[in-house]
Structures are given as structure tokens and as C-alpha cells.
Design an enzyme around this catalytic site. Structure first.
Site, mmCIF file in Angstrom:
data_model
loop_
_atom_site.group_PDB
_atom_site.id
_atom_site.type_symbol
_atom_site.label_atom_id
_atom_site.label_comp_id
_atom_site.label_asym_id
_atom_site.label_seq_id
_atom_site.Cartn_x
_atom_site.Cartn_y
_atom_site.Cartn_z
ATOM 1 N N LYS A 1 9.109 4.076 9.851
ATOM 2 C CA LYS A 1 9.382 3.542 11.187
ATOM 3 C C LYS A 1 9.139 2.047 11.178
ATOM 4 C CE LYS A 1 6.124 1.981 12.623
ATOM 5 N NZ LYS A 1 5.310 0.822 12.085
ATOM 6 N N TYR B 1 4.647 3.439 18.623
ATOM 7 C CA TYR B 1 3.811 4.649 18.649
ATOM 8 C C TYR B 1 3.633 5.159 20.079
ATOM 9 C CZ TYR B 1 2.714 4.235 13.732
ATOM 10 O OH TYR B 1 2.816 4.193 12.367
HETATM 11 P P1 NAD Z 1 3.909 -4.594 3.129
HETATM 12 O O1 NAD Z 1 4.278 -5.998 3.416
HETATM 13 O O2 NAD Z 1 2.512 -4.329 2.749
HETATM 14 O O3 NAD Z 1 4.847 -4.012 1.979
HETATM 15 C C1 NAD Z 1 6.217 -4.245 1.939
HETATM 16 C C2 NAD Z 1 6.711 -4.198 0.508
HETATM 17 O O4 NAD Z 1 8.084 -4.563 0.496
HETATM 18 C C3 NAD Z 1 5.973 -5.189 -0.411
HETATM 19 O O5 NAD Z 1 5.638 -4.556 -1.612
HETATM 20 C C4 NAD Z 1 7.015 -6.285 -0.635
HETATM 21 O O6 NAD Z 1 6.879 -6.901 -1.886
HETATM 22 C C5 NAD Z 1 8.299 -5.498 -0.574
HETATM 23 N N1 NAD Z 1 9.481 -6.307 -0.288
HETATM 24 C C6 NAD Z 1 10.688 -6.084 -0.832
HETATM 25 N N2 NAD Z 1 11.583 -6.985 -0.401
HETATM 26 C C7 NAD Z 1 10.925 -7.812 0.431
HETATM 27 C C8 NAD Z 1 11.317 -8.968 1.181
HETATM 28 N N3 NAD Z 1 12.558 -9.421 1.151
HETATM 29 N N4 NAD Z 1 10.386 -9.549 1.924
HETATM 30 C C9 NAD Z 1 9.140 -9.083 1.991
HETATM 31 N N5 NAD Z 1 8.698 -7.994 1.287
HETATM 32 C C10 NAD Z 1 9.587 -7.385 0.508
HETATM 33 O O7 NAD Z 1 4.345 -3.738 4.386
HETATM 34 P P2 NAD Z 1 3.834 -2.284 4.778
HETATM 35 O O8 NAD Z 1 2.722 -2.412 5.742
HETATM 36 O O9 NAD Z 1 3.630 -1.452 3.582
HETATM 37 O O10 NAD Z 1 5.102 -1.758 5.639
HETATM 38 C C11 NAD Z 1 6.254 -1.255 5.013
HETATM 39 C C12 NAD Z 1 7.003 -0.363 6.011
HETATM 40 O O11 NAD Z 1 6.169 0.723 6.357
HETATM 41 C C13 NAD Z 1 7.375 -1.035 7.324
HETATM 42 O O12 NAD Z 1 8.606 -0.549 7.759
HETATM 43 C C14 NAD Z 1 6.284 -0.601 8.282
HETATM 44 O O13 NAD Z 1 6.698 -0.573 9.633
HETATM 45 C C15 NAD Z 1 5.986 0.764 7.772
HETATM 46 N N6 NAD Z 1 4.597 1.185 8.046
HETATM 47 C C16 NAD Z 1 4.376 2.397 8.574
HETATM 48 C C17 NAD Z 1 3.084 2.830 8.820
HETATM 49 C C18 NAD Z 1 2.836 4.213 9.339
HETATM 50 O O14 NAD Z 1 1.727 4.500 9.752
HETATM 51 N N7 NAD Z 1 3.817 5.092 9.309
HETATM 52 C C19 NAD Z 1 2.002 1.981 8.557
HETATM 53 C C20 NAD Z 1 2.264 0.739 7.999
HETATM 54 C C21 NAD Z 1 3.569 0.353 7.751
#
Ligand code: NAD
Length: 466
Positions: A211, A296
């Protein structure tokens, strides 16, 4: 009336969990006192009662069996033998009056679990998802996709992923040729969800997408169309809808256990930092606090009620001069009107101290979850009049790994060819409502939404939640 076993399955705590409060024995004891299927909600409430304002911490009862280990990748064979899926009966070692063991876990054998490629090795993947797979019973990680060779090397070694199953983003489409991979879990910045979903479906894989589903409703529709065209399943990772506390509240609300619901207040906010992070860039995030954490409040209220809002009214605020909020919004407060008359008031922010909760006000009582949206430690309380007193009950149900239950639901849908409970249409509906919220704030007036009369209109069949 349902059998005790059927009722238990409705509220079954994970036998692999090490912190379970409502155990099978609690349940059997309650059921043995003559509570019928319709009263299971009240039965679960009966775990502990406390006077108003008391804040006693829930106790923890350990159940046997640790997490099921994630095992090395293998190609899936065709059949799942029935007898392997039946719990093994162990000899009784405690008196019948003592707490009884839950059934033994029945994980799918490793070669029959659905194999996932995880795309994006950021916070969510490393902190939550990879560990959660160890608690899955139908799913395994078999491949990784990342832009960082160092991360690929380290994470593949840590989790036993084959070297040849580690991909750079440039090689993403080569997943098509990998028979170990049946599903792709997209854990990238929001602005990349659409592209990677569409390419993943075109590569012949089922898609579980984090999401918010995408940046815009148009992207969501394109993702749904691409998966339909490829004949692949699409599920949005709304973990809350696979979490036992929230599932219990949904049942209380829909069975009107505390009477008719009048009002819901929900808040999900946090003080986020680092203006350079993708979460503060419109092209990668789609928006600010609303699609990231405010979603949420929106999605959970829709889930609890099974209804869709018909009108929204909203305000957006950005602190002037704050470098975090040049592209995306800081704070959104909004109201939603539902066909049953329920009015919901929601707030989300990137600029205040962490706060994640909701309260449902009904004519004979209230239901409060605080905190409601973290990964663990949810607290559920209800209040209703009992005689001359107001009785507040703390409900003790064991934490389940929300990600493991969500992922296993998608695997089950793949194995049994079922529609996911939270398919792409569920994510699209959130985007349509978020568009209306932004429009209301922009234009300074309430915005009406298309009426949807069917209950749970965008969801698939209820998950089994074993
Ligand atoms: P994050 O920034 O920690 O990780 C994102 C990953 O994508 C990194 O490894 C990054 O290197 C990579 N990436 C690839 N192409 C990229 C670009 N062009 N720019 C930036 N990063 C790039 O983020 P996250 O917190 O892991 O979130 C990832 C997804 O998961 C999002 O859609 C977020 O909304 C979702 N999320 C959901 C929950 C949940 O509880 N369901 C919790 C956190 C995040």
C-alpha cells in the site's frame, strides 16, 4: 450452530506464535459454558473485565511450537497431500481442567509453498517481511530484486536464497524464466508500484503489492487491467485486514454487539524526517501523510463497516517554510459520511508525535483500539453498561504476525485459485476516496462520491485465518 472446532478456527490464534493470550483452552472453556456461535464475540470479550480507567497490562501465555523456518527454494510440485495438512495428535500431558494445547501446526511442505520474489530491499522488506516469512506456513522467499549488489549478497546469504535467484532491477523481466517464482511482492516506493506490477504480471507472475497501491487511480486501473489480461492475481497488502484484533472489531461492529455505530474517530500520524527521502518527493510518493499513513484510517474504517463513504470534507495544512513539505502534504483532517449514517473523523500527519488509534462510538457502548496500526502490541478495549456500572473490558487475543497472515492468504488464493480478500479493486477504491479528500481540501467544499450499495463491494471471500 457451528461446531467448537469451526468456532475455534474463526478465532484461532497462531499455533506457531509464542505470545498468545486467548488459547484453545480459553476458547474451549468458554464454549463449554454453553456459548453459542452468535455469542462468540461476547465470549472473547469475557477474558478480562476491569473498572473504567484501569490500565492493567495484558498477560502473555506461551503456546508450544516456534516459528516455522523458511526453507530453501525448490520448484513447486503439483499436488498437496491431504493427510499432511491434518494436525498431528499428541498424547495429553495436562489434566482436562488445565489449559489444553492448540492443534499442532500444519505448514505446507517447503516444496509445496508458494515461492516469492521480493522487490526492493528497504526498511519494510528487511525489518518486517523477510522475518515474517519464517512464520508463514504456505509461502517462502525464493528470489530477491535490488539495485544494490552488496545487499543482494548479504541478504541472500542470511536467508538462504540461491545466488542465481538474485536480480538487479535491470534484469527484473528475467523473472519470467524462473520457475521457483510464482508470486512477486512489490515493496518499492509508491510511484514504482504500477510499473513493476504491470511488468511482473506480463512476466507471468501473481502480484502482491504494498500500500498505497500506486500514485493515482488511473495507475491502479492499469495495474488491474494488466493482471486481468495476464490471468494473474493481484492483491494489495492491507495487513490490518488480516489481523485478529481488527477482525474481531469488524465482527463486533457488523453484529452490532454494542448497538448501532454512530461515529468513528481514527488517527494515524508520526513525525517523519529526512526531506531527501522518496516519501517527500511527489513523483515517488504520490502524496504525503495521506497515502502513506492516513490510508490506514480510511481503509480500516471501510473494512470495519463494510460500507463505502458517499461524501468527504477535508482540510490540508503544511507548516510554512518546513523543507519536508515543499512537494507533499504534512497534515490532513477529513470527515466521511457513510450510507448507514455513520460519520467518521480522521486525522493524519507527518508532523506530530507518533499516534495510531481509533474509537468506534455505538449507541450502547464503545470500542477502542490504541494503538491500532503498529506491527505489534495492539490494545483493544470495549465499554458498555452492566447494571448500574460502566464495564470496560480489555480483550486479550494473541498477536499474530500480520505480514505472515497476509502473505499466506495470498498464497492460499494462488494454490486454491481464489480471489484475494483485498484485490486491486480494494486499493483503487482507496485512491478514488483520497482523490476526493484532496479535491475537497483544494476547493474548500464537501465532495460527493459514487454511491455503492453492496457490502464489501470490492473485497474477495473472507480469508480462512488458520
Ligand atoms: P524504503 O525507502 O525503506 O525502501 C524502498 C526500497 O526501494 C529501497 O531499498 C530503495 O533502494 C528501493 N528503490 C528502488 N528504486 C528506488 C528509487 N527510484 N528511489 C528510491 N528508492 C528506490 O521504503 P519502505 O518503508 O520499505 O516502503 C516500501 C513500500 O512499502 C512503500 O510502498 C510503503 O508505503 C510500503 N510500506 C508498507 C508498510 C506496511 O505496514 N504495510 C510499512 C512500511 C512501508
Amino acid at each position: 450452530m457451528k461446531s467448537i472446532n469451526q468456532l475455534w478456527q474463526l478465532f484461532d490464534t497462531d499455533p506457531a506464535s509464542t505470545s498468545t493470550d486467548l488459547t484453545r483452552k480459553d476458547f474451549l472453556t468458554i464454549a463449554g459454558r454453553g456459548l453459542a456461535a452468535g455469542a462468540v464475540g461476547s465470549a472473547l470479550m469475557a477474558c478480562e473485565k476491569k473498572p473504567e480507567a484501569s490500565t492493567s497490562a495484558p498477560t502473555v501465555t506461551n503456546t508450544p511450537g516456534g516459528p516455522v523456518p523458511n526453507l530453501p527454494a525448490q520448484s513447486p510440485p503439483a499436488t498437496v497431500p491431504d493427510d499432511v495438512q491434518k494436525p498431528i495428535e499428541l498424547e495429553q500431558i495436562e489434566a482436562k481442567t488445565e489449559q489444553q494445547e492448540p492443534p499442532t501446526p500444519t505448514p505446507l511442505p517447503p516444496d509445496q509453498r508458494v515461492g516469492y520474489a521480493l522487490v526492493g530491499l528497504g526498511h519494510l522488506t528487511l525489518d518486517q517481511l523477510l522475518p515474517a516469512f519464517a512464520e508463514c506456513k504456505k509461502s517462502k522467499v525464493v528470489a530477491l530484486v535490488s539495485g544494490s549488489p552488496e545487499k543482494l549478497q548479504k541478504v541472500s546469504a542470511q536467508y538462504g536464497i540461491k545466488k542465481e535467484n538474485c536480480y538487479k532491477y535491470a534484469d527484473y523481466d528475467k523473472l519470467r524464466d524462473n520457475k521457483d517464482v510464482q508470486a512477486i511482492y512489490i515493496v518499492l516506493p509508491n510511484g514504482l508500484h504500477a510499473e513493476y506490477t504491470i511488468r511482473g504480471a506480463q512476466a507471468g507472475k501473481h502480484i502482491l503489492c504494498e500500500k498505497p497501491m500506486a500514485n493515482t487511480a488511473a495507475e491502479c486501473q492499469a495495474m488491474i487491467d494488466a493482471c486481468n489480461k495476464a490471468g494473474k492475481k493481484l492483491m494489495i497488502a492491507y495487513r490490518i485486514q488480516y489481523e485478529p484484533h481488527h477482525r474481531m472489531v469488524r465482527e463486533m461492529v457488523q453484529k452490532q454487539q454494542f448497538g448501532k455505530v454512530k461515529s468513528i474517530m481514527a488517527n494515524n500520524g508520526q513525525n517523519s524526517d529526512n526531506p531527501d527521502h522518496w516519501r517527500f518527493k511527489k513523483a515517488l510518493a504520490g502524496g504525503g501523510s495521506l497515502p502513506d499513513v492516513g490510508i490506514y484510517c480510511l481503509n480500516t474504517i471501510r473494512y470495519l463497516l463494510g460500507e463505502e463513504p458517499t461524501e468527504v470534507s477535508a482540510f490540508v495544512h503544511n507548516t510554512p517554510g518546513d523543507p519536508r513539505f515543499t512537494e507533499v502534504e504534512e497534515q490532513v483532517n477529513w470527515l466521511m459520511k457513510f450510507p448507514s449514517g455513520v460519520q467518521a473523523s480522521c486525522a493524519t500527519s507527518y508532523g506530530h508525535h507518533d499516534d495510531k488509534n481509533y474509537k468506534v462510538l455505538a449507541d450502547r457502548g464503545w470500542i477502542k483500539m490504541d494503538p491500532a496500526f503498529p506491527y505489534t502490541g495492539l490494545q483493544l478495549e470495549t465499554s458498555q453498561a452492566q447494571g448500574k456500572e460502566n464495564q470496560v473490558t480489555q480483550h486479550k487475543i494473541g498477536d499474530k504476525n500480520q505480514f505472515a497472515t497476509e502473505i499466506d492468504h495470498f498464497s492460499e488464493c494462488i494454490v486454491e485459485n481464489k480471489r484475494p480478500f483485498t484485490p486491486g479493486e480494494e486499493g483503487l477504491q482507496d485512491h478514488k476516496i483520497m482523490d476526493a479528500i484532496y479535491q475537497s481540501a483544494r476547493e474548500g467544499r464537501p465532495v460527493k462520491l459514487a454511491a455503492v450499495s453492496k457490502k464489501d463491494a470490492f473485497r474477495g471471500p473472507e480469508p480462512k485465518m488458520e
